[in-house]
Write a protein that holds these residues in place. Structure first.
Motif, PDB file in Angstrom:
ATOM      1  N   THR A  58      19.860  24.675  50.196  1.00  0.00           N
ATOM      2  CA  THR A  58      19.040  23.536  49.772  1.00  0.00           C
ATOM      3  C   THR A  58      19.525  22.260  50.450  1.00  0.00           C
ATOM      4  OG1 THR A  58      20.445  23.241  47.829  1.00  0.00           O
ATOM      5  CG2 THR A  58      18.433  24.525  47.545  1.00  0.00           C
ATOM      6  N   GLY A  59      19.933  22.390  51.682  1.00  0.00           N
ATOM      7  CA  GLY A  59      20.364  21.236  52.448  1.00  0.00           C
ATOM      8  C   GLY A  59      19.498  21.036  53.671  1.00  0.00           C
ATOM      9  N   ALA A  60      19.522  19.830  54.203  1.00  0.00           N
ATOM     10  CA  ALA A  60      18.812  19.509  55.436  1.00  0.00           C
ATOM     11  C   ALA A  60      19.631  18.473  56.184  1.00  0.00           C
ATOM     12  CB  ALA A  60      17.403  18.988  55.155  1.00  0.00           C
ATOM     13  N   GLY A  61      19.685  18.604  57.503  1.00  0.00           N
ATOM     14  CA  GLY A  61      20.511  17.696  58.283  1.00  0.00           C
ATOM     15  C   GLY A  61      19.825  17.214  59.537  1.00  0.00           C
ATOM     16  N   ALA A  62      20.270  16.072  60.038  1.00  0.00           N
ATOM     17  CA  ALA A  62      19.663  15.472  61.225  1.00  0.00           C
ATOM     18  C   ALA A  62      20.657  14.544  61.900  1.00  0.00           C
ATOM     19  CB  ALA A  62      18.405  14.691  60.848  1.00  0.00           C
ATOM     20  N   LEU A  63      20.359  14.221  63.132  1.00  0.00           N
ATOM     21  CA  LEU A  63      21.032  13.133  63.832  1.00  0.00           C
ATOM     22  C   LEU A  63      20.120  11.913  63.708  1.00  0.00           C
ATOM     23  CD1 LEU A  63      22.458  14.703  67.121  1.00  0.00           C
ATOM     24  CD2 LEU A  63      23.754  13.593  65.312  1.00  0.00           C
ATOM     25  N   PHE A  64      20.596  10.897  63.026  1.00  0.00           N
ATOM     26  CA  PHE A  64      19.815   9.677  62.814  1.00  0.00           C
ATOM     27  C   PHE A  64      19.933   8.773  64.031  1.00  0.00           C
ATOM     28  CE2 PHE A  64      20.568  11.340  58.692  1.00  0.00           C
ATOM     29  CZ  PHE A  64      19.545  10.896  57.870  1.00  0.00           C
ATOM     30  N   MET A  65      18.830   8.198  64.428  1.00  0.00           N
ATOM     31  CA  MET A  65      18.820   7.228  65.522  1.00  0.00           C
ATOM     32  C   MET A  65      18.344   5.896  64.955  1.00  0.00           C
ATOM     33  SD  MET A  65      17.277   9.688  68.560  1.00  0.00           S
ATOM     34  CE  MET A  65      16.140  10.605  67.496  1.00  0.00           C
ATOM     35  N   MET A  94      10.849  20.323  59.533  1.00  0.00           N
ATOM     36  CA  MET A  94      10.861  19.074  58.779  1.00  0.00           C
ATOM     37  C   MET A  94      12.151  19.002  57.975  1.00  0.00           C
ATOM     38  SD  MET A  94       7.755  20.448  56.352  1.00  0.00           S
ATOM     39  CE  MET A  94       7.573  19.064  55.252  1.00  0.00           C
ATOM     40  N   LEU A  95      12.467  17.808  57.498  1.00  0.00           N
ATOM     41  CA  LEU A  95      13.695  17.623  56.736  1.00  0.00           C
ATOM     42  C   LEU A  95      13.474  17.996  55.271  1.00  0.00           C
ATOM     43  CD1 LEU A  95      15.159  14.418  58.375  1.00  0.00           C
ATOM     44  CD2 LEU A  95      16.176  16.694  58.314  1.00  0.00           C
ATOM     45  N   LEU A  96      13.200  19.261  55.084  1.00  0.00           N
ATOM     46  CA  LEU A  96      12.991  19.856  53.771  1.00  0.00           C
ATOM     47  C   LEU A  96      13.438  21.303  53.862  1.00  0.00           C
ATOM     48  CD1 LEU A  96      11.670  19.627  50.873  1.00  0.00           C
ATOM     49  CD2 LEU A  96       9.569  20.481  51.938  1.00  0.00           C
ATOM     50  N   PRO A  97      14.264  21.789  52.929  1.00  0.00           N
ATOM     51  CA  PRO A  97      14.667  23.189  52.984  1.00  0.00           C
ATOM     52  C   PRO A  97      13.453  24.113  52.966  1.00  0.00           C
ATOM     53  CG  PRO A  97      16.023  21.984  51.421  1.00  0.00           C
ATOM     54  CD  PRO A  97      14.929  21.057  51.828  1.00  0.00           C
ATOM     55  N   ASP A  98      13.500  25.166  53.762  1.00  0.00           N
ATOM     56  CA  ASP A  98      12.350  26.063  53.827  1.00  0.00           C
ATOM     57  C   ASP A  98      12.180  26.880  52.550  1.00  0.00           C
ATOM     58  OD1 ASP A  98      14.518  27.719  54.116  1.00  0.00           O
ATOM     59  OD2 ASP A  98      13.957  28.482  56.086  1.00  0.00           O
ATOM     60  N   SER A  99      13.137  26.788  51.635  1.00  0.00           N
ATOM     61  CA  SER A  99      13.032  27.456  50.338  1.00  0.00           C
ATOM     62  C   SER A  99      12.255  26.619  49.324  1.00  0.00           C
ATOM     63  CB  SER A  99      14.432  27.761  49.797  1.00  0.00           C
ATOM     64  OG  SER A  99      15.242  26.591  49.802  1.00  0.00           O
ATOM     65  N   SER A 103      23.806  15.061  56.515  1.00  0.00           N
ATOM     66  CA  SER A 103      23.096  16.089  55.760  1.00  0.00           C
ATOM     67  C   SER A 103      22.866  15.615  54.336  1.00  0.00           C
ATOM     68  CB  SER A 103      23.890  17.396  55.744  1.00  0.00           C
ATOM     69  OG  SER A 103      24.072  17.896  57.045  1.00  0.00           O
ATOM     70  N   TRP A 104      21.875  16.212  53.696  1.00  0.00           N
ATOM     71  CA  TRP A 104      21.541  15.879  52.318  1.00  0.00           C
ATOM     72  C   TRP A 104      21.363  17.173  51.541  1.00  0.00           C
ATOM     73  CZ3 TRP A 104      21.348  11.518  49.456  1.00  0.00           C
ATOM     74  CH2 TRP A 104      20.594  11.506  48.275  1.00  0.00           C
ATOM     75  N   GLY A 105      22.065  17.290  50.439  1.00  0.00           N
ATOM     76  CA  GLY A 105      21.906  18.441  49.562  1.00  0.00           C
ATOM     77  C   GLY A 105      21.052  18.065  48.371  1.00  0.00           C
ATOM     78  N   ALA A 106      20.333  19.027  47.839  1.00  0.00           N
ATOM     79  CA  ALA A 106      19.377  18.747  46.774  1.00  0.00           C
ATOM     80  C   ALA A 106      20.054  18.272  45.497  1.00  0.00           C
ATOM     81  CB  ALA A 106      18.544  19.990  46.484  1.00  0.00           C
ATOM     82  N   ASP A 107      19.545  17.181  44.934  1.00  0.00           N
ATOM     83  CA  ASP A 107      19.931  16.760  43.596  1.00  0.00           C
ATOM     84  C   ASP A 107      19.110  17.516  42.559  1.00  0.00           C
ATOM     85  OD1 ASP A 107      21.779  14.749  44.386  1.00  0.00           O
ATOM     86  OD2 ASP A 107      20.113  13.424  44.844  1.00  0.00           O
ATOM     87  N   TYR A 108      17.861  17.748  42.894  1.00  0.00           N
ATOM     88  CA  TYR A 108      16.962  18.448  41.984  1.00  0.00           C
ATOM     89  C   TYR A 108      15.950  19.243  42.804  1.00  0.00           C
ATOM     90  CZ  TYR A 108      14.425  14.032  42.891  1.00  0.00           C
ATOM     91  OH  TYR A 108      13.846  12.938  43.482  1.00  0.00           O
ATOM     92  N   GLY A 109      15.382  20.268  42.179  1.00  0.00           N
ATOM     93  CA  GLY A 109      14.551  21.219  42.906  1.00  0.00           C
ATOM     94  C   GLY A 109      13.122  20.780  43.094  1.00  0.00           C
ATOM     95  N   ASP A 110      12.935  19.685  43.794  1.00  0.00           N
ATOM     96  CA  ASP A 110      11.591  19.204  44.080  1.00  0.00           C
ATOM     97  C   ASP A 110      11.582  18.617  45.481  1.00  0.00           C
ATOM     98  OD1 ASP A 110       8.864  18.398  42.488  1.00  0.00           O
ATOM     99  OD2 ASP A 110       9.371  16.886  44.004  1.00  0.00           O
ATOM    100  N   PRO A 111      10.503  18.833  46.256  1.00  0.00           N
ATOM    101  CA  PRO A 111      10.482  18.322  47.634  1.00  0.00           C
ATOM    102  C   PRO A 111      10.596  16.808  47.735  1.00  0.00           C
ATOM    103  CG  PRO A 111       8.325  19.204  46.976  1.00  0.00           C
ATOM    104  CD  PRO A 111       9.315  19.642  45.949  1.00  0.00           C
TER     105      PRO A 111
END
Length: 576
Positions: free
Chosen positions: A305-312, A369-374, A467-475
């Motif tokens: 439930t994480g998503a990561g990126a290189l921020f510019m 996209m910056l959203l877990p595929d789950s 990276s950002w890990g989910a606080d709660y199970g909503d997109p």
């Protein structure tokens, strides 16, 4: 065994010089850091939440491995929204006792959520509860519209002893937010006895923004969970089973968490059987040091439930990080990344396959996209970038009217200490970019999280892996956080699109899942075109555990409940 003798036995067990194979009724966890608090009203770090999820309980939690289905905990049953999605009436479970012996009532639940709204410390997770219940993530010190009347009206007990939440507008993510581990119900009478807020209008102002880490409740918790605190020092947290737990006595009677900073030491303790679960480092560590060893089971290909990126960052607010501050080959201007051609060039210059092969051992997956595929709302049809040096060169030549290609640049990018994936991501990009034009240069630096977390919120980072890990199970927790100009990461990228902001606000205001998914697809399509981030491939979770540990499987693993590395409550575990 008495509580005192249990604590003593566990203390001996956790002393590195006296480690011994763990008993069947004891679970030993070793990790790199200890907890900072045992107060659910302030906890936001994984290490603290690992212990809190055993001491306190929220109203409901996720069912098995599902990210969308809930099952009741302290609620008697799952409620349904009324009043156009603005009201939630919760029946509470009867016969529940706190560790203090006090009976849980609606007054405790009312006190808990009002306390969250009153204190709402900037380092807590209460911002997202406040956002739902008060229409703002800020506390009363930052937003004068937050009044006692609004707090008291947002959460209260009715005459039937039911807990009533009243939202200013519908929030489809609200029930998921209440499943957060830090939303556990607090023992009101016990908290007040510890010197905490007394729950009244007369005193609430003095508690606005209060740092609860300094409170006595953090050291003397009283929850309804299956385990209660026996001992807590700088290196150990010891929990023992609560005999009065409403859910019955668990097979694991003792839980011991030990701080062991060195990965190699944790790995050796795990291989000897002195630790049942450890913070095992990266996939490379698991594959090379633990997989295939006697007494070790490795669960792999688990959801994340994480998503990561290189921020510019398109508006860099740190002159010292810009070199010359000009497009002269010796630095970059503050708005360097505001040119879409430059951002696209970076996305084409990153070798995604190399990153997946070398860093994720072939187990990584590209994201659209910056959203877990789950998560609901993820759409695999959104276009993505691939490593293409030719297209990267073409885009670099268009950037800034050709000046980037002619003059070159020097970018100073940082990663946080210990963030191996972030460091490697910058190294892969550096290799790809510098191979295209000898005038291009990326300098990679390292800084502690305490420094980086402040700089990123001030907009002072140039190019940052995060990276950002989910606080709660909503997109919404990802889509708004990453893409909205009102989101947490906006100062880190400074990218704003009016259409995206409008769509994300609309998605927050409807409970129609299909409509939300369409809006998220529109956001992702714009982001794919504008490339505000360089999307990093997502790693599948891999978890090593001792082979005699039962109750853990790919079917039960829930990445939203991964604080103890198993995705399963400790009370559901046993040993053979």
């Amino acid at each position: 065994m008495t509580l005192r003798r249990t604590a003593l036995s566990l203390s001996l067990l956790l002393t590195p010089a006296a480690l011994a194979a763990t008993p069947r009724d004891t679970l030993v966890i070793q990790q790199a850091a200890t907890v900072s608090t045992l107060d659910p009203g302030i906890a936001y770090d994984s290490f603290s939440l690992m212990m809190i999820e055993n001491i306190y309980e929220p109203l409901w939690t996720y069912k098995g491995g599902s990210l969308t289905q809930m099952t009741p905990l302290l609620a008697a049953r799952l409620p349904t929204y009324t009043n156009g999605g603005r009201t939630l009436v919760v029946d509470l479970r009867r016969g529940v006792k706190f560790h203090s012996g006090n009976a849980m009532t609606c007054a405790d639940a009312e006190y808990t959520y009002r306390r969250d709204l009153v204190t709402n410390h900037p380092e807590s997770a209460n911002w997202f509860l406040s956002d739902s219940l008060l229409g703002t993530p800020d506390n009363a010190n930052k937003n004068k519209a937050v009044t006692w009347a609004r707090i008291a009206g947002a959460v209260k007990c009715n005459a039937a002893g039911q807990l009533v939440f009243t939202l200013p507008k519908a929030d489809p993510a609200f029930m998921a937010k209440l499943a957060f581990t830090g939303a556990g119900i607090v023992d009101r009478a016990w908290a007040i006895r510890q010197g905490d807020w007394n729950g009244t209008e007369a005193t609430w102002r003095a508690w606005v923004g209060k740092d609860l880490n300094a409170g006595n409740l953090s050291r003397n918790p009283s929850g309804t969970g299956a385990y209660r605190l026996a001992k807590w020092d700088a290196n150990n947290v010891l929990l023992t089973a609560f005999p009065g737990y409403w859910g019955g006595m668990p097979a694991i009677r003792n839980v011991a968490m030990q701080k062991v900073a060195e990965l190699a030491v944790r790995q050796q303790a795990f291989l000897r059987g002195d630790a049942d679960l450890i913070e095992a480092g990266t996939r490379v560590n698991v594959e090379t040091q633990l997989r295939g060893q006697p007494g070790v089971t490795v669960l792999d290909n688990l959801p994340t439930t994480g998503a990561g990126a290189l921020f510019m960052n398109q508006n860099i607010r740190a002159a010292g990080a810009l070199g010359s501050g000009k497009l002269d080959g010796k630095g970059i201007p503050a708005n360097f990344f505001s040119d879409v051609n430059l951002r696209r060039a970076m996305a084409y210059a990153f070798d995604y396959d190399e990153f997946i092969r070398d860093v994720q051992r072939g187990k990584g997956q590209k994201r659209t996209m910056l959203l877990p595929d789950s998560f609901p709302g993820y759409d695999k049809r959104v276009s993505t970038y691939s490593y293409d040096p030719v297209k990267a060169a073409e885009s670099f030549k268009k950037a800034w009217g050709g000046q980037v290609w002619q003059q070159g640049f020097v970018i100073n990018a940082n990663y946080r200490t210990g963030h191996i994936l972030g460091q490697t991501a910058l190294e892969v990009l550096k290799q790809g970019v510098e191979a295209i034009n000898p005038k291009f240069r990326i300098n990679i630096g390292v800084e502690p999280w305490s420094e980086q977390s402040v700089k990123m919120q001030k907009g002072e980072e140039v190019m940052l892996p995060m990276s950002w890990g989910a606080d709660y199970g909503d997109p919404d927790n990802f889509m708004y956080t990453f893409y909205s100009s009102g989101g947490f990461f906006y100062p880190t990228h400074s990218w704003k699109d009016a259409r995206v902001d409008r769509w994300l606000d609309q998605a927050r205001a409807t409970t129609d899942t299909a409509a939300r998914n369409r809006l998220y697809r529109q956001v992702a399509d714009v982001a794919a075109d504008q490339s505000p981030y360089l999307l990093l491939p997502a790693d599948l979770n891999v978890r090593p555990l001792r082979s005699n540990l039962q109750g853990v499987s790919a079917a039960t693993y829930n990445p939203l409940r991964n604080f103890n590395f198993t995705g399963t409550f400790i009370r559901e575990l046993s040993k053979k």
